[in-house]
Design a protein around this motif. Structure first.
Motif, mmCIF file in Angstrom:
data_model
loop_
_atom_site.group_PDB
_atom_site.id
_atom_site.type_symbol
_atom_site.label_atom_id
_atom_site.label_comp_id
_atom_site.label_asym_id
_atom_site.label_seq_id
_atom_site.Cartn_x
_atom_site.Cartn_y
_atom_site.Cartn_z
ATOM 1 N N ALA A 5 0.834 -1.200 0.000
ATOM 2 C CA ALA A 5 0.000 0.000 0.000
ATOM 3 C C ALA A 5 0.867 1.247 0.000
ATOM 4 C CB ALA A 5 -0.918 0.005 1.217
ATOM 5 N N ALA A 6 0.480 2.236 -0.826
ATOM 6 C CA ALA A 6 1.193 3.508 -0.882
ATOM 7 C C ALA A 6 0.231 4.585 -1.364
ATOM 8 C CB ALA A 6 2.401 3.414 -1.817
ATOM 9 N N ASN A 7 0.036 5.622 -0.520
ATOM 10 C CA ASN A 7 -0.849 6.744 -0.843
ATOM 11 C C ASN A 7 -2.259 6.233 -1.170
ATOM 12 O OD1 ASN A 7 1.312 8.530 -0.475
ATOM 13 N ND2 ASN A 7 2.006 8.199 -2.579
ATOM 14 N N ASP A 8 -2.787 6.611 -2.349
ATOM 15 C CA ASP A 8 -4.141 6.205 -2.720
ATOM 16 C C ASP A 8 -4.168 4.965 -3.600
ATOM 17 O OD1 ASP A 8 -5.203 8.352 -1.322
ATOM 18 O OD2 ASP A 8 -5.065 9.700 -3.051
ATOM 19 N N LEU A 9 -3.012 4.307 -3.772
ATOM 20 C CA LEU A 9 -2.932 3.118 -4.626
ATOM 21 C C LEU A 9 -2.360 1.951 -3.835
ATOM 22 C CD1 LEU A 9 -1.420 4.690 -7.893
ATOM 23 C CD2 LEU A 9 -3.822 4.107 -7.469
ATOM 24 N N ILE A 10 -2.657 0.752 -4.296
ATOM 25 C CA ILE A 10 -1.982 -0.433 -3.787
ATOM 26 C C ILE A 10 -1.336 -1.150 -4.970
ATOM 27 C CG2 ILE A 10 -3.444 -0.742 -1.766
ATOM 28 C CD1 ILE A 10 -4.970 -2.891 -3.272
ATOM 29 N N LYS A 11 -0.184 -1.730 -4.713
ATOM 30 C CA LYS A 11 0.552 -2.461 -5.742
ATOM 31 C C LYS A 11 0.375 -3.953 -5.494
ATOM 32 C CE LYS A 11 5.103 -2.844 -7.941
ATOM 33 N NZ LYS A 11 6.522 -2.381 -7.917
ATOM 34 N N LEU A 12 -0.151 -4.629 -6.487
ATOM 35 C CA LEU A 12 -0.319 -6.074 -6.432
ATOM 36 C C LEU A 12 0.822 -6.734 -7.200
ATOM 37 C CD1 LEU A 12 -4.140 -6.222 -7.293
ATOM 38 C CD2 LEU A 12 -3.097 -6.092 -5.022
ATOM 39 N N VAL A 13 1.540 -7.623 -6.544
ATOM 40 C CA VAL A 13 2.669 -8.310 -7.176
ATOM 41 C C VAL A 13 2.401 -9.812 -7.128
ATOM 42 C CG1 VAL A 13 5.160 -8.640 -7.226
ATOM 43 C CG2 VAL A 13 4.212 -6.488 -6.368
ATOM 44 N N CYS A 14 2.445 -10.450 -8.292
ATOM 45 C CA CYS A 14 2.170 -11.884 -8.421
ATOM 46 C C CYS A 14 3.502 -12.628 -8.595
ATOM 47 C CB CYS A 14 1.254 -12.134 -9.620
ATOM 48 S SG CYS A 14 0.525 -13.783 -9.680
ATOM 49 N N HIS A 15 3.984 -13.272 -7.536
ATOM 50 C CA HIS A 15 5.251 -14.003 -7.577
ATOM 51 C C HIS A 15 4.991 -15.444 -8.008
ATOM 52 C CE1 HIS A 15 7.427 -10.756 -5.534
ATOM 53 N NE2 HIS A 15 6.408 -10.664 -4.696
ATOM 54 N N VAL A 16 5.755 -15.907 -8.993
ATOM 55 C CA VAL A 16 5.579 -17.271 -9.486
ATOM 56 C C VAL A 16 6.904 -17.758 -10.056
ATOM 57 C CG1 VAL A 16 4.894 -16.559 -11.812
ATOM 58 C CG2 VAL A 16 4.098 -18.760 -10.917
ATOM 59 N N GLN A 17 7.147 -19.066 -9.977
ATOM 60 C CA GLN A 17 8.320 -19.672 -10.601
ATOM 61 C C GLN A 17 7.891 -20.335 -11.904
ATOM 62 O OE1 GLN A 17 10.251 -22.383 -7.917
ATOM 63 N NE2 GLN A 17 11.122 -20.756 -6.660
ATOM 64 N N TYR A 18 8.568 -19.919 -12.978
ATOM 65 C CA TYR A 18 8.286 -20.453 -14.310
ATOM 66 C C TYR A 18 9.548 -21.169 -14.755
ATOM 67 C CZ TYR A 18 6.746 -20.306 -19.237
ATOM 68 O OH TYR A 18 6.368 -20.624 -20.525
ATOM 69 N N ASN A 19 9.515 -22.498 -14.798
ATOM 70 C CA ASN A 19 10.740 -23.291 -14.882
ATOM 71 C C ASN A 19 11.075 -23.797 -16.277
ATOM 72 O OD1 ASN A 19 11.403 -23.222 -12.036
ATOM 73 N ND2 ASN A 19 9.608 -24.518 -11.718
ATOM 74 N N TRP A 63 -6.956 2.073 -3.877
ATOM 75 C CA TRP A 63 -6.861 1.550 -2.515
ATOM 76 C C TRP A 63 -8.270 1.307 -1.978
ATOM 77 C CZ3 TRP A 63 -3.387 4.204 1.731
ATOM 78 C CH2 TRP A 63 -3.380 3.414 2.883
ATOM 79 N N LYS A 64 -8.722 0.058 -2.098
ATOM 80 C CA LYS A 64 -10.057 -0.307 -1.625
ATOM 81 C C LYS A 64 -9.988 -1.670 -0.947
ATOM 82 C CE LYS A 64 -12.562 2.192 -5.277
ATOM 83 N NZ LYS A 64 -13.523 2.075 -6.414
ATOM 84 N N PRO A 65 -10.787 -1.849 0.113
ATOM 85 C CA PRO A 65 -10.767 -3.145 0.805
ATOM 86 C C PRO A 65 -11.390 -4.236 -0.058
ATOM 87 C CG PRO A 65 -12.519 -1.764 1.672
ATOM 88 C CD PRO A 65 -11.746 -0.900 0.722
ATOM 89 N N GLY A 66 -10.989 -5.476 0.192
ATOM 90 C CA GLY A 66 -11.546 -6.593 -0.553
ATOM 91 C C GLY A 66 -10.655 -7.816 -0.488
ATOM 92 N N GLN A 67 -11.050 -8.851 -1.218
ATOM 93 C CA GLN A 67 -10.291 -10.089 -1.342
ATOM 94 C C GLN A 67 -9.570 -10.082 -2.685
ATOM 95 O OE1 GLN A 67 -9.951 -12.736 0.808
ATOM 96 N NE2 GLN A 67 -11.106 -11.633 2.398
ATOM 97 N N TYR A 68 -8.243 -10.084 -2.643
ATOM 98 C CA TYR A 68 -7.443 -9.973 -3.861
ATOM 99 C C TYR A 68 -6.768 -11.311 -4.171
ATOM 100 C CZ TYR A 68 -8.046 -4.905 -3.721
ATOM 101 O OH TYR A 68 -8.571 -3.642 -3.739
ATOM 102 N N SER A 69 -6.580 -11.578 -5.460
ATOM 103 C CA SER A 69 -5.885 -12.783 -5.906
ATOM 104 C C SER A 69 -5.273 -12.515 -7.274
ATOM 105 C CB SER A 69 -6.839 -13.988 -5.977
ATOM 106 O OG SER A 69 -7.897 -13.727 -6.882
ATOM 107 N N CYS A 70 -4.431 -13.431 -7.719
ATOM 108 C CA CYS A 70 -3.829 -13.300 -9.053
ATOM 109 C C CYS A 70 -3.783 -14.660 -9.716
ATOM 110 C CB CYS A 70 -2.438 -12.661 -8.987
ATOM 111 S SG CYS A 70 -1.154 -13.710 -8.264
ATOM 112 N N LYS A 71 -3.662 -14.637 -11.027
ATOM 113 C CA LYS A 71 -3.561 -15.863 -11.825
ATOM 114 C C LYS A 71 -2.415 -15.709 -12.810
ATOM 115 C CE LYS A 71 -6.544 -16.699 -15.145
ATOM 116 N NZ LYS A 71 -7.783 -17.089 -15.863
ATOM 117 N N ALA A 72 -1.564 -16.736 -12.893
ATOM 118 C CA ALA A 72 -0.495 -16.782 -13.895
ATOM 119 C C ALA A 72 -0.886 -17.807 -14.948
ATOM 120 C CB ALA A 72 0.828 -17.164 -13.247
#
Length: 297
Positions: free
Chosen positions: A220-234, A266-275
């Protein structure tokens, strides 16, 4: 007057100095085995080669290391000849180039481990991890070319497969994560009505998923949030491209992205990501991560 001019000249000279060039480049040297194997018998040879992924085709010299010890070799190839057990180790190379501002080095390569075995049998396994769904090919070698009668493959001390001695190669197909472990082999042969049997040291086999389960990070930073999706691609390069999708409360936030991050309000909720790798038909979801506006992450 002459004295004043000299003082002015010396006061300006430091400002005109050429800035020092960096002593290390962003290139990382790479080591590969060009002849021999990562596990060999004492008395055998193996040749390593160092390469620099420099698109400018600059001329490089080479430094070689076994562990932290620098070796007295400077060529692109390192020949380990008539090896002894004590010459085992992790071998690393580094490029160095002489310029008008001094020596510039590459980053050191990832290590290549060479095991010199003084015994009578070796199980040779691939030097790189295998992938889920792939095939593992291992070979049971004996120091001398005896007419083998039988060869047995073990995983973690338990018999997996056995063959007649004519074919000392084993193929494990459709690999899963449960196939990783310590593998060894036993070979036997008959000489003058006597049966001889030898067993190899254990060799580790690692099995990786092509695409690991992603892990979502929220910053979280200021009025934005940064979503980072970490994954290993082998998949080794050149690999099909990977795409990233981000979701809030199971609703997708924008189109597919080639970068593994996204900036959202920047809003509350349930966050997820897909690779996803469309060309391979693969995709993996992260676990949902709750984010509350009042308390931050």
């Amino acid at each position: 007057m002459d004295t004043v001019i000299c003082l002015l000249v010396f006061s300006v000279l430091p400002q005109l100095a050429v800035p020092a060039a960096p002593s290390e480049t962003s290139f990382r040297a790479e080591v590969e085995i060009v002849s021999g194997h990562s596990r060999i018998f004492s008395g055998e040879d193996v040749r390593l080669r160092c390469s620099i992924p420099d698109g400018n085709r600059s001329t490089w010299d080479f430094l070689w290391f076994r562990g932290s010890e620098q070796l007295p070799y400077f060529g692109q190839d390192l020949l380990l000849w008539n090896t002894m057990v004590k010459k085992s180790g992790k071998f690393i190379c580094q490029g160095v180039r002489d310029t008008i501002v001094g020596n510039i080095h590459t980053r050191r390569s990832l290590p290549v481990e060479i095991n010199v075995d003084g015994g009578w049998a070796i199980l040779q396994v691939p030097p790189h991890p295998s992938l889920v769904g792939g095939t593992l090919n291992v070979t049971c070698r004996v120091r001398r070319k005896y007419p083998l009668r039988e060869v047995i493959l073990y995983k973690d001390g338990v018999e997996v497969m056995r063959r007649n001695g004519v074919n000392p190669h084993f193929y494990l197909t459709n690999l899963t994560l449960e196939d990783q472990g310590l593998y060894s082999c036993r070979a036997s042969w008959d000489i003058q009505r006597n049966t001889h049997s030898v067993i190899s040291a254990a060799s580790p086999v690692q099995v990786l998923e092509v695409l690991s389960q992603p892990h979502l990070e929220i910053d979280a930073a200021n009025d934005l949030i940064k979503l980072v999706c970490h994954v290993q691609y082998n998949i080794p390069a050149p690999a099909p491209p990977i795409q990233y999708f981000f979701y809030k409360n199971n609703t997708r936030l924008g189109p597919a992205a080639s970068e593994n991050y996204a900036l959202v309000s920047w809003k509350p909720g349930q966050y997820s990501c897909k690779a996803k790798v469309p060309q391979l038909g693969l995709w993996r979801w992260s676990e949902s991560l709750s984010f509350e506006q009042e308390t931050g992450n």
